[in-house]
Design an enzyme around this catalytic site. Structure first.
Site, PDB file in Angstrom:
ATOM      1  N   TYR A 284      -7.235  16.171  -8.573  1.00  0.00           N
ATOM      2  CA  TYR A 284      -6.536  15.126  -9.343  1.00  0.00           C
ATOM      3  C   TYR A 284      -5.407  15.754 -10.162  1.00  0.00           C
ATOM      4  CZ  TYR A 284      -5.590  11.478 -12.802  1.00  0.00           C
ATOM      5  OH  TYR A 284      -4.961  10.559 -13.613  1.00  0.00           O
TER       6      TYR A 284
ATOM      7  N   LYS B  75      -1.323  15.238 -10.075  1.00  0.00           N
ATOM      8  CA  LYS B  75      -0.544  14.756 -11.230  1.00  0.00           C
ATOM      9  C   LYS B  75       0.445  15.820 -11.738  1.00  0.00           C
ATOM     10  CE  LYS B  75      -2.112  10.514 -11.740  1.00  0.00           C
ATOM     11  NZ  LYS B  75      -1.246   9.336 -11.607  1.00  0.00           N
TER      12      LYS B  75
ATOM     13  N   SER C 149      -0.322  11.437 -16.573  1.00  0.00           N
ATOM     14  CA  SER C 149      -1.650  11.678 -17.134  1.00  0.00           C
ATOM     15  C   SER C 149      -1.627  12.999 -17.891  1.00  0.00           C
ATOM     16  CB  SER C 149      -2.640  11.768 -15.982  1.00  0.00           C
ATOM     17  OG  SER C 149      -3.895  12.212 -16.431  1.00  0.00           O
TER      18      SER C 149
ATOM     19  N   ASP D 180       0.882  -1.168   0.000  1.00  0.00           N
ATOM     20  CA  ASP D 180       0.000   0.000   0.000  1.00  0.00           C
ATOM     21  C   ASP D 180       0.920   1.218   0.000  1.00  0.00           C
ATOM     22  OD1 ASP D 180      -1.573   2.167   0.631  1.00  0.00           O
ATOM     23  OD2 ASP D 180      -2.687   1.166   2.228  1.00  0.00           O
TER      24      ASP D 180
HETATM   25  P1  NAD Z   1      -7.139   1.375 -12.023  1.00  0.00           P
HETATM   26  O1  NAD Z   1      -8.072   2.021 -11.071  1.00  0.00           O
HETATM   27  O2  NAD Z   1      -7.568   0.131 -12.712  1.00  0.00           O
HETATM   28  O3  NAD Z   1      -5.723   1.092 -11.355  1.00  0.00           O
HETATM   29  C1  NAD Z   1      -5.191   1.835 -10.300  1.00  0.00           C
HETATM   30  C2  NAD Z   1      -4.557   0.888  -9.339  1.00  0.00           C
HETATM   31  O4  NAD Z   1      -3.964   1.602  -8.255  1.00  0.00           O
HETATM   32  C3  NAD Z   1      -5.605  -0.063  -8.736  1.00  0.00           C
HETATM   33  O5  NAD Z   1      -5.132  -1.379  -8.867  1.00  0.00           O
HETATM   34  C4  NAD Z   1      -5.678   0.379  -7.281  1.00  0.00           C
HETATM   35  O6  NAD Z   1      -5.990  -0.663  -6.413  1.00  0.00           O
HETATM   36  C5  NAD Z   1      -4.271   0.898  -7.079  1.00  0.00           C
HETATM   37  N1  NAD Z   1      -4.149   1.712  -5.870  1.00  0.00           N
HETATM   38  C6  NAD Z   1      -4.958   2.710  -5.443  1.00  0.00           C
HETATM   39  N2  NAD Z   1      -4.537   3.163  -4.251  1.00  0.00           N
HETATM   40  C7  NAD Z   1      -3.444   2.426  -3.912  1.00  0.00           C
HETATM   41  C8  NAD Z   1      -2.573   2.400  -2.796  1.00  0.00           C
HETATM   42  N3  NAD Z   1      -2.744   3.218  -1.760  1.00  0.00           N
HETATM   43  N4  NAD Z   1      -1.531   1.523  -2.802  1.00  0.00           N
HETATM   44  C9  NAD Z   1      -1.346   0.688  -3.831  1.00  0.00           C
HETATM   45  N5  NAD Z   1      -2.155   0.651  -4.907  1.00  0.00           N
HETATM   46  C10 NAD Z   1      -3.194   1.508  -4.936  1.00  0.00           C
HETATM   47  O7  NAD Z   1      -6.822   2.489 -13.099  1.00  0.00           O
HETATM   48  P2  NAD Z   1      -5.603   2.645 -14.147  1.00  0.00           P
HETATM   49  O8  NAD Z   1      -6.177   3.412 -15.270  1.00  0.00           O
HETATM   50  O9  NAD Z   1      -4.934   1.367 -14.426  1.00  0.00           O
HETATM   51  O10 NAD Z   1      -4.636   3.619 -13.331  1.00  0.00           O
HETATM   52  C11 NAD Z   1      -3.245   3.474 -13.280  1.00  0.00           C
HETATM   53  C12 NAD Z   1      -2.598   4.831 -13.357  1.00  0.00           C
HETATM   54  O11 NAD Z   1      -2.898   5.400 -14.618  1.00  0.00           O
HETATM   55  C13 NAD Z   1      -3.060   5.842 -12.303  1.00  0.00           C
HETATM   56  O12 NAD Z   1      -1.926   6.487 -11.761  1.00  0.00           O
HETATM   57  C14 NAD Z   1      -3.894   6.815 -13.100  1.00  0.00           C
HETATM   58  O13 NAD Z   1      -3.870   8.108 -12.546  1.00  0.00           O
HETATM   59  C15 NAD Z   1      -3.206   6.760 -14.443  1.00  0.00           C
HETATM   60  N6  NAD Z   1      -4.046   7.228 -15.561  1.00  0.00           N
HETATM   61  C16 NAD Z   1      -5.186   6.564 -15.907  1.00  0.00           C
HETATM   62  C17 NAD Z   1      -5.968   7.054 -16.941  1.00  0.00           C
HETATM   63  C18 NAD Z   1      -7.253   6.369 -17.367  1.00  0.00           C
HETATM   64  O14 NAD Z   1      -8.016   6.951 -18.110  1.00  0.00           O
HETATM   65  N7  NAD Z   1      -7.509   5.143 -16.961  1.00  0.00           N
HETATM   66  C19 NAD Z   1      -5.583   8.208 -17.628  1.00  0.00           C
HETATM   67  C20 NAD Z   1      -4.403   8.852 -17.259  1.00  0.00           C
HETATM   68  C21 NAD Z   1      -3.637   8.342 -16.222  1.00  0.00           C
END
Ligand code: NAD
Length: 292
Positions: free
Chosen positions: A153, A157, A140, A63
């Site tokens: 957010y 970022k 992002s 975590d």
């Molecule tokens: P997701 O929600 O599927 O994955 C995020 C992961 O982070 C999850 O597995 C969650 O359990 C984990 N997480 C959250 N809090 C945590 C903690 N305290 N300790 C450990 N793990 C933790 O979404 P995703 O799209 O795969 O996101 C991954 C990254 O991509 C993020 O940093 C997000 O900001 C970035 N992102 C996503 C998008 C999008 O549209 N999906 C766009 C730009 C950036």
């Protein structure tokens, strides 16, 4: 020798796909430490890797808001080193700023900003000592440009950008490469997992103009995800490019279609062009219903 990769946030989305892909490499080039906050969610990862992966995959609890948990994960790495650190875990928050509670805002900064910093801090001394390492961070477009109703957010970022750029300058002297993989919309659980304010639930009074602009924003967001979202496989390809490059760059963009808008920030440094263009894209009536 296998490259030791540690990835945060592997229970879903980008982290999960990247872990599966690297652990399934036929030449077994990587030993992947797929970490997640809650090990109860490891089933999806286990089901996604086919065959036996004892020598390429290990799943660890981590975590990123808990330093003890990060240190425990570090101690469990049998190779005693991490060659490639992937800071990927993150959470979103959407809604009018005035309704966000202090706790909610702290929660976002705690994961996206401090969690990322903590993770890097933990693994950095060893990388420095060994004069070797790569740090990849899931960035992002919201870290490069403001988005309405995403203030906190975006703040988290943007802040990560500052951390990474600052580190990149220093870490050149230690043969450690820092790279940001800037993503637009990606088909993951991100939208489902993020904290989205439902105006019907909030006790704070929200004025009618903000309410209707928020509706327009949510509509825009839904359209963006429907029409422009990438699959995690596309994102993984970019991560692979970075991992395999002999000399990775600082920033990678997974979706070049989003760049023209972002570049307005550079063509008009006073910010006016970007703000106008983004506002028009999201809020002008003619854009509200025309699919992109
Ligand atoms: P997701 O929600 O599927 O994955 C995020 C992961 O982070 C999850 O597995 C969650 O359990 C984990 N997480 C959250 N809090 C945590 C903690 N305290 N300790 C450990 N793990 C933790 O979404 P995703 O799209 O795969 O996101 C991954 C990254 O991509 C993020 O940093 C997000 O900001 C970035 N992102 C996503 C998008 C999008 O549209 N999906 C766009 C730009 C950036």
């Amino acid at each position: 020798e296998q490259k030791v990769v540690l990835i945060t946030g592997c229970s879903s989305g980008i982290g999960l796909s990247l872990a599966v892909h690297l652990a399934s490499d036929l030449s077994k080039a990587y030993k992947v430490y797929a970490t997640m906050r809650n090990l109860d969610k490891k089933q999806h990862l286990l089901e996604s890797v086919t065959g036996l992966h004892r020598d390429t995959l290990a799943i660890l609890q981590m975590d990123i808001t808990d330093q003890h948990s990060i240190l425990a994960a570090q101690r469990s790495i049998t190779e005693g080193r991490v060659d490639i650190l992937v800071c990927n875990a993150g959470v979103g928050l959407m809604g009018p700023l005035e309704v966000q509670s202090e706790d909610t805002m702290r929660g976002i900064l705690e994961v996206n900003l401090l969690g990322t910093i903590r993770t890097i801090q933990t693994f950095l001394p060893d990388m420095k000592r060994r004069k070797h390492g790569r740090i990849l961070v899931t960035g992002s477009m919201g870290g490069l440009q403001g988005l309405p109703f995403n203030e906190v957010y975006c703040a988290s970022k943007f802040a990560v950008e500052g951390v990474c750029e600052s580190l990149a300058i220093l870490l050149q002297h230690f043969n450690i490469h820092v790279s940001l993989i800037e993503c637009g919309p990606v088909n993951t659980n991100f939208l489902r997992n993020l904290t989205k304010t439902e105006l019907s639930d909030v006790s704070v009074e929200v004025d009618a103009d903000t309410r209707s602009l928020y509706e327009m924003y949510l509509h825009h967001c839904q359209k963006m995800f429907q029409n422009a979202a990438q699959d995690t496989d596309d994102i993984v390809q970019v991560f692979l490019e970075v991992i395999q490059s002999p000399c990775p760059l600082f920033r990678y963009y997974t979706n070049s279609a989003l760049l023209p808008l972002s570049s307005l920030k550079l063509t008009a440094l006073d910010g006016s062009q970007y703000i106008r263009a983004m506002s028009k894209l999201i809020f002008s009536v003619e854009n509200a219903d025309t699919p992109k």
